[in-house]
Design an enzyme around this catalytic site. Structure first.
Site, PDB file in Angstrom:
ATOM      1  N   GLY A  95       0.797  -1.216   0.000  1.00 58.99           N
ATOM      2  CA  GLY A  95       0.000   0.000   0.000  1.00 58.99           C
ATOM      3  C   GLY A  95       0.831   1.268   0.000  1.00 58.99           C
ATOM      4  N   HIS A  96       0.135   2.375  -0.208  1.00 62.48           N
ATOM      5  CA  HIS A  96       0.807   3.673  -0.274  1.00 62.48           C
ATOM      6  C   HIS A  96       1.488   4.019   1.046  1.00 62.48           C
ATOM      7  CE1 HIS A  96      -3.217   4.776   1.243  1.00 62.48           C
ATOM      8  NE2 HIS A  96      -2.615   5.798   1.815  1.00 62.48           N
ATOM      9  N   ASN A  97       2.631   4.679   0.921  1.00 62.19           N
ATOM     10  CA  ASN A  97       3.439   5.177   2.037  1.00 62.19           C
ATOM     11  C   ASN A  97       4.143   4.081   2.842  1.00 62.19           C
ATOM     12  OD1 ASN A  97       1.301   7.287   1.460  1.00 62.19           O
ATOM     13  ND2 ASN A  97       2.735   8.431   2.719  1.00 62.19           N
TER      14      ASN A  97
END
Length: 186
Positions: free
Chosen positions: A168-170
């Site tokens: 996922g993002h980050n």
């Protein structure tokens, strides 16, 4: 036969019988589209129906198998192999000697939504960051690494990610990590 480590001995034995891939000659297949502002090494191999976008770069010794997309301002490091249908999203960076198998997507929008003020749905949150892969990263078929909302989603050098994983993002993954199939990290 007695060996100090059966797994390592088996690897040596399997290497003796493994098929050797045919060398791929450098060059750009005539069906590929390379933006005039892109930088592609004359020692890279760009297969059929690939796209390399504006200001993108593909380094020496890279192999882009058929139907690979490298979007605007993305970079692919020296000696990296992108198997069919890999997508490298805009502004994403792939290190040297990486292997990305078929269907891998690097830099899709992160999954971010907030309730709409009127309570009748959700509002998509733009993700302005990118993804940075270190050197010698290997990512299995149909895995995805989402771009960060701000900054970078990062995968450390030497990390191996199995098939069908979602990063996922980050997210930040360190060096030489092993992520097994069907895992999701957020």
């Amino acid at each position: 036969i007695v060996v100090p480590n059966a797994d390592l001995a088996l690897i040596k034995l399997l290497e003796l019988f493994a098929a050797r891939p045919e060398p791929i000659k450098p060059g750009v297949h005539p069906s590929s589209v390379i933006d005039p502002s892109a930088t592609v090494s004359n020692l890279a191999s760009i297969g059929p129906h690939c796209f390399v976008g504006p200001r993108a770069s593909v380094a020496e010794g890279c192999v882009l198998h058929p139907n690979v997309t490298v979007e605007a301002d993305a970079s692919v490091g020296r000696g990296t192999i992108l198997h069919p249908c890999v997508v490298i999203g805009e502004r994403c960076k792939v290190g040297q000697a990486c292997i990305l198998y078929g269907g891998v997507v690097i830099g899709a929008d992160g999954f971010g939504y907030r309730p709409a003020p009127d309570g009748r749905g959700v509002i998509k949150i733009p993700h302005l960051g990118n993804v940075v892969l270190g050197d010698a990263v290997e990512i299995g078929a149909n895995s995805c690494v989402d771009r960060a909302k701000f900054g970078s989603t990062s995968i450390g050098s030497g990390t191996k990610i199995d098939n069908l994983c979602q990063i996922g993002h980050n997210v930040t993954i360190g060096r030489a990590c092993i992520i097994c199939g069907m895992c999701g990290l957020a």
